[in-house]
Design a protein around this motif. Structure first.
Motif, PDB file in Angstrom:
ATOM      1  N   UNK A  76       0.829  -1.205   0.000  1.00  0.00           N
ATOM      2  CA  UNK A  76       0.000   0.000   0.000  1.00  0.00           C
ATOM      3  C   UNK A  76       0.862   1.252   0.000  1.00  0.00           C
ATOM      4  N   UNK A  77       0.272   2.355  -0.481  1.00  0.00           N
ATOM      5  CA  UNK A  77       0.969   3.644  -0.552  1.00  0.00           C
ATOM      6  C   UNK A  77       0.001   4.750  -0.132  1.00  0.00           C
ATOM      7  N   UNK A  78      -0.423   4.684   1.088  1.00  0.00           N
ATOM      8  CA  UNK A  78      -1.364   5.681   1.579  1.00  0.00           C
ATOM      9  C   UNK A  78      -1.100   5.934   3.046  1.00  0.00           C
ATOM     10  N   UNK A  79      -1.782   6.903   3.585  1.00  0.00           N
ATOM     11  CA  UNK A  79      -1.610   7.265   4.981  1.00  0.00           C
ATOM     12  C   UNK A  79      -2.937   7.221   5.718  1.00  0.00           C
ATOM     13  N   UNK A  80      -2.837   7.254   7.010  1.00  0.00           N
ATOM     14  CA  UNK A  80      -4.027   7.215   7.847  1.00  0.00           C
ATOM     15  C   UNK A  80      -4.943   8.398   7.541  1.00  0.00           C
ATOM     16  N   UNK A  81      -6.251   8.109   7.515  1.00  0.00           N
ATOM     17  CA  UNK A  81      -7.287   9.129   7.351  1.00  0.00           C
ATOM     18  C   UNK A  81      -7.205   9.896   6.036  1.00  0.00           C
ATOM     19  N   UNK A  82      -6.755   9.232   4.985  1.00  0.00           N
ATOM     20  CA  UNK A  82      -6.732   9.869   3.675  1.00  0.00           C
ATOM     21  C   UNK A  82      -8.100   9.748   3.017  1.00  0.00           C
ATOM     22  N   UNK A  83      -8.713  10.870   2.683  1.00  0.00           N
ATOM     23  CA  UNK A  83     -10.040  10.877   2.082  1.00  0.00           C
ATOM     24  C   UNK A  83      -9.928  10.784   0.566  1.00  0.00           C
ATOM     25  N   UNK A  84     -10.732   9.917  -0.054  1.00  0.00           N
ATOM     26  CA  UNK A  84     -10.724   9.783  -1.506  1.00  0.00           C
ATOM     27  C   UNK A  84     -12.151   9.706  -2.036  1.00  0.00           C
ATOM     28  N   UNK A  85     -12.281   9.916  -3.336  1.00  0.00           N
ATOM     29  CA  UNK A  85     -13.561   9.815  -4.023  1.00  0.00           C
ATOM     30  C   UNK A  85     -13.410   8.771  -5.122  1.00  0.00           C
ATOM     31  N   UNK A  86     -14.295   7.763  -5.125  1.00  0.00           N
ATOM     32  CA  UNK A  86     -14.244   6.666  -6.093  1.00  0.00           C
ATOM     33  C   UNK A  86     -15.399   6.780  -7.081  1.00  0.00           C
ATOM     34  N   UNK A  87     -15.132   6.457  -8.335  1.00  0.00           N
ATOM     35  CA  UNK A  87     -16.189   6.375  -9.335  1.00  0.00           C
ATOM     36  C   UNK A  87     -15.801   5.323 -10.366  1.00  0.00           C
ATOM     37  N   UNK A  88     -16.792   4.782 -11.082  1.00  0.00           N
ATOM     38  CA  UNK A  88     -16.537   3.646 -11.957  1.00  0.00           C
ATOM     39  C   UNK A  88     -17.199   3.825 -13.311  1.00  0.00           C
ATOM     40  N   UNK A  89     -16.831   2.975 -14.229  1.00  0.00           N
ATOM     41  CA  UNK A  89     -17.311   3.087 -15.599  1.00  0.00           C
ATOM     42  C   UNK A  89     -18.747   2.636 -15.773  1.00  0.00           C
ATOM     43  N   UNK A  90     -19.308   1.920 -14.784  1.00  0.00           N
ATOM     44  CA  UNK A  90     -20.699   1.493 -14.857  1.00  0.00           C
ATOM     45  C   UNK A  90     -21.658   2.534 -14.296  1.00  0.00           C
ATOM     46  N   UNK A  91     -21.139   3.547 -13.635  1.00  0.00           N
ATOM     47  CA  UNK A  91     -21.993   4.560 -13.041  1.00  0.00           C
ATOM     48  C   UNK A  91     -22.587   4.146 -11.713  1.00  0.00           C
ATOM     49  N   UNK A  92     -22.070   3.084 -11.103  1.00  0.00           N
ATOM     50  CA  UNK A  92     -22.557   2.686  -9.787  1.00  0.00           C
ATOM     51  C   UNK A  92     -22.210   3.741  -8.745  1.00  0.00           C
ATOM     52  N   UNK A  93     -21.013   4.268  -8.842  1.00  0.00           N
ATOM     53  CA  UNK A  93     -20.562   5.360  -7.996  1.00  0.00           C
ATOM     54  C   UNK A  93     -20.092   6.495  -8.896  1.00  0.00           C
ATOM     55  N   UNK A  94     -20.495   7.712  -8.581  1.00  0.00           N
ATOM     56  CA  UNK A  94     -20.103   8.875  -9.369  1.00  0.00           C
ATOM     57  C   UNK A  94     -19.308   9.853  -8.527  1.00  0.00           C
ATOM     58  N   UNK A  95     -18.622  10.748  -9.202  1.00  0.00           N
ATOM     59  CA  UNK A  95     -17.881  11.780  -8.480  1.00  0.00           C
ATOM     60  C   UNK A  95     -18.839  12.624  -7.650  1.00  0.00           C
ATOM     61  N   UNK A  96     -18.377  13.006  -6.473  1.00  0.00           N
ATOM     62  CA  UNK A  96     -19.160  13.910  -5.636  1.00  0.00           C
ATOM     63  C   UNK A  96     -19.011  15.326  -6.184  1.00  0.00           C
ATOM     64  N   UNK A  97     -20.137  15.960  -6.477  1.00  0.00           N
ATOM     65  CA  UNK A  97     -20.107  17.289  -7.075  1.00  0.00           C
ATOM     66  C   UNK A  97     -20.350  18.398  -6.068  1.00  0.00           C
ATOM     67  N   UNK A  98     -20.900  18.062  -4.917  1.00  0.00           N
ATOM     68  CA  UNK A  98     -21.266  19.061  -3.920  1.00  0.00           C
ATOM     69  C   UNK A  98     -20.328  18.960  -2.722  1.00  0.00           C
ATOM     70  N   UNK A  99     -19.831  20.098  -2.269  1.00  0.00           N
ATOM     71  CA  UNK A  99     -18.940  20.119  -1.116  1.00  0.00           C
ATOM     72  C   UNK A  99     -19.696  19.761   0.157  1.00  0.00           C
ATOM     73  N   UNK A 100     -19.003  19.115   1.078  1.00  0.00           N
ATOM     74  CA  UNK A 100     -19.578  18.749   2.360  1.00  0.00           C
ATOM     75  C   UNK A 100     -18.496  18.880   3.425  1.00  0.00           C
ATOM     76  N   UNK A 101     -18.860  18.522   4.640  1.00  0.00           N
ATOM     77  CA  UNK A 101     -17.881  18.582   5.723  1.00  0.00           C
ATOM     78  C   UNK A 101     -16.750  17.592   5.504  1.00  0.00           C
ATOM     79  N   UNK A 102     -17.040  16.494   4.760  1.00  0.00           N
ATOM     80  CA  UNK A 102     -16.037  15.467   4.545  1.00  0.00           C
ATOM     81  C   UNK A 102     -15.232  15.655   3.268  1.00  0.00           C
ATOM     82  N   UNK A 103     -15.743  16.467   2.359  1.00  0.00           N
ATOM     83  CA  UNK A 103     -15.103  16.503   1.029  1.00  0.00           C
ATOM     84  C   UNK A 103     -15.318  17.845   0.358  1.00  0.00           C
ATOM     85  N   UNK A 104     -14.275  18.338  -0.294  1.00  0.00           N
ATOM     86  CA  UNK A 104     -14.349  19.575  -1.077  1.00  0.00           C
ATOM     87  C   UNK A 104     -13.839  19.275  -2.471  1.00  0.00           C
TER      88      UNK A 104
END
Length: 364
Positions: free
Chosen positions: A252-280
Motif C-alpha cells: 500500500x501507498x497511503x496514509x491514515x485518514x486519507x479521504x478519496x472519491x471513487x467512481x466507476x465506468x458502470x456509473x454505480x458510484x459517481x464523483x461527488x459534485x457538492x462540497x460537504x464537511x467530509x469533502x471539497x
C-alpha cells in the motif's frame, strides 16, 4: 439512482499492545505440556474466553485480520493469521452437518437441517484455515447475522485458534469505529500480492476493517452483476484502489485518514459534485485509474511520495512519456506499458497528503 461515495481510508499506524495471558489449564499427563486436547479445544470455542487480550490497530489491511498472533513480533503488511478457509472436511460440526457451501454472500450447511431445527447448521462449525505462512489454523463460526441491506449477505462472527495463547480469538483487527468486527464469507483466495484466485473448496473470511469487505459494502459484490456484467473485476480493482496498491504487488501507498472519491465506468458510484464537511471537490485532483491488477496510470501518489519511487518499486511496469488525457480534465503522467489507461474499471480523486485535512470515515 446513481450514488456518490466519499471514502476515508482508515489505515492505522502500528501500535503494539502488551497483555499478560492467564496461566493455561493444567495439561493432562498424556498430552505434552501446554497443548490443549481436541475435545477441550472445541468445547471452548465461541465462549469469548480471550477478551483479556488487547487488540490495537495494526496498519493497512487487505483481509482485515491480524498479521501475527504474537503482538510483539514485527511483521509486514502482507502477513495474516488467516488468509483462506476450507469448506470441507469439517473439523467439528453440530446437527449432523458434513460440509458447507457458499451461495453468493452466505454459507449453507449440507445436508440441510431438518424442518424445525433451531440452527442453520452453520453456527458452531469449525473449519480448517490457513495463515499466510502456510500454517494451519482452525476457524470457528460463532454467529451469523444477515445484513440489513441485503439479507442474502451474512456477517459471521468468527474465532480462530491462537496456538500461542492457546485460546480462541477473533482474528479480525478491531478499530474504534468497529470494535468487534465480523467477517464476510467471500469466494476465492487472496495471496500476499493481493491477487485473487478461484480455488475449489476454499473461501476467504474477510473482516469488516479490511479492503475486501469494504469494497463489498460500497457496492462491488463479486458474486453479483450489473447490466449483465460481473462485478468480480470491479471488486478486485477496488481492493487495489483502497490500499493504493499501484504496482499490484500487495504493498500500500497511503496514509491514515486519507479521504478519496471513487467512481466507476458502470456509473454505480459517481464523483461527488457538492462540497460537504467530509469533502471539497474544488481541492481534489485526479490520482489514478485502476484495473484488477493495480493502477493503469497515475497522475500522482496518494501519500505525496515522488512518482519515481513507484517506478523504482515496480520497474518495467510503468512508462514515462507524453501525458495521457482521459477526459473531464483527468490526466495521467505515467502509464502502464501493457494496458490502455482507458481499460480501467475505476478511477479516484484525492487531496494528496498536503492538500487537505484528514476526515473521519462516514461510510461505514
Amino acid at each position: 439512482m446513481k450514488k456518490s461515495l466519499l471514502i476515508c481510508l482508515l489505515l492505522q499506524l502500528p501500535v503494539l499492545a502488551h497483555a499478560t495471558a492467564p496461566a493455561s489449564p493444567k495439561p493432562a499427563p498424556a498430552r505434552p505440556a501446554g497443548v490443549v486436547s481436541d475435545a477441550e479445544r472445541y468445547a471452548r470455542r465461541c465462549q469469548s474466553q480471550s477478551g483479556y487480550r488487547i487488540v490495537r490497530p495494526q496498519g493497512t489491511m487487505l483481509w482485515g485480520t491480524k498479521r501475527d498472533w504474537n503482538t510483539e513480533k514485527r511483521t509486514e503488511e502482507r502477513s495474516s493469521v488467516l488468509v483462506s478457509t476450507d469448506l470441507a472436511p469439517l473439523r467439528w460440526a453440530d446437527d449432523g452437518v458434513t460440509a458447507l457451501r457458499l451461495e453468493g454472500g452466505h454459507l449453507v450447511a449440507s445436508p440441510a437441517p431438518e424442518a424445525g431445527a433451531t440452527t442453520s447448521g452453520v453456527v458452531g462449525t469449525v473449519l480448517q484455515g490457513t495463515a499466510s505462512d502456510g500454517k494451519p489454523v482452525e476457524v470457528a463460526i460463532c454467529g451469523a447475522e444477515p445484513s440489513a441491506e441485503d439479507p442474502g449477505m451474512v456477517f459471521y462472527r468468527i474465532e480462530a485458534w491462537n496456538a500461542v495463547a492457546q485460546e480462541w480469538e477473533n482474528p479480525c483487527v478491531a478499530v474504534d469505529r468497529v470494535p468487534d468486527p465480523r467477517a464476510l464469507a467471500v469466494s476465492g483466495v487472496w495471496d500476499a500480492s493481493g491477487a485473487r484466485k478461484d480455488v475449489p473448496g476454499k473461501l476467504t473470511f474477510a473482516c469488516q476493517n479490511g479492503a475486501i469487505t469494504k469494497c463489498i459494502l460500497w457496492g462491488y459484490k463479486p458474486w453479483a452483476s450489473r447490466d449483465g456484467q460481473s462485478l468480480a473485476d470491479f471488486h478486485q480493482a477496488c481492493t487495489r484502489l483502497v490500499r493504493a496498491d499501484y504496482c499490484g504487488d500487495g504493498r500500500s501507498h497511503t496514509r491514515q485518514n486519507t479521504t478519496i472519491d471513487i467512481y466507476d465506468r458502470l456509473g454505480m458510484l459517481e464523483q461527488a459534485a457538492v462540497a460537504s464537511a467530509e469533502w471539497d471537490p474544488a481541492r481534489a485532483s485526479f490520482e489514478a485509474a485502476w484495473a484488477p491488477d493495480g493502477a493503469t496510470c497515475l497522475a500522482r501518489t496518494r501519500d505525496d511520495r515522488a512518482l519515481e519511487t513507484i517506478l523504482q518499486e515496480c520497474p518495467n511496469r510503468f512508462q514515462k512519456g507524453a501525458a495521457v488525457e482521459l477526459g473531464k480534465g483527468e490526466r495521467c503522467t505515467v502509464r502502464r506499458a501493457d494496458v490502455s489507461p482507458g481499460a480501467a474499471l475505476l478511477r479516484n480523486l484525492s487531496y494528496g497528503a498536503s492538500n487537505g485535512p484528514a476526515s473521519q470515515d462516514k461510510s461505514l
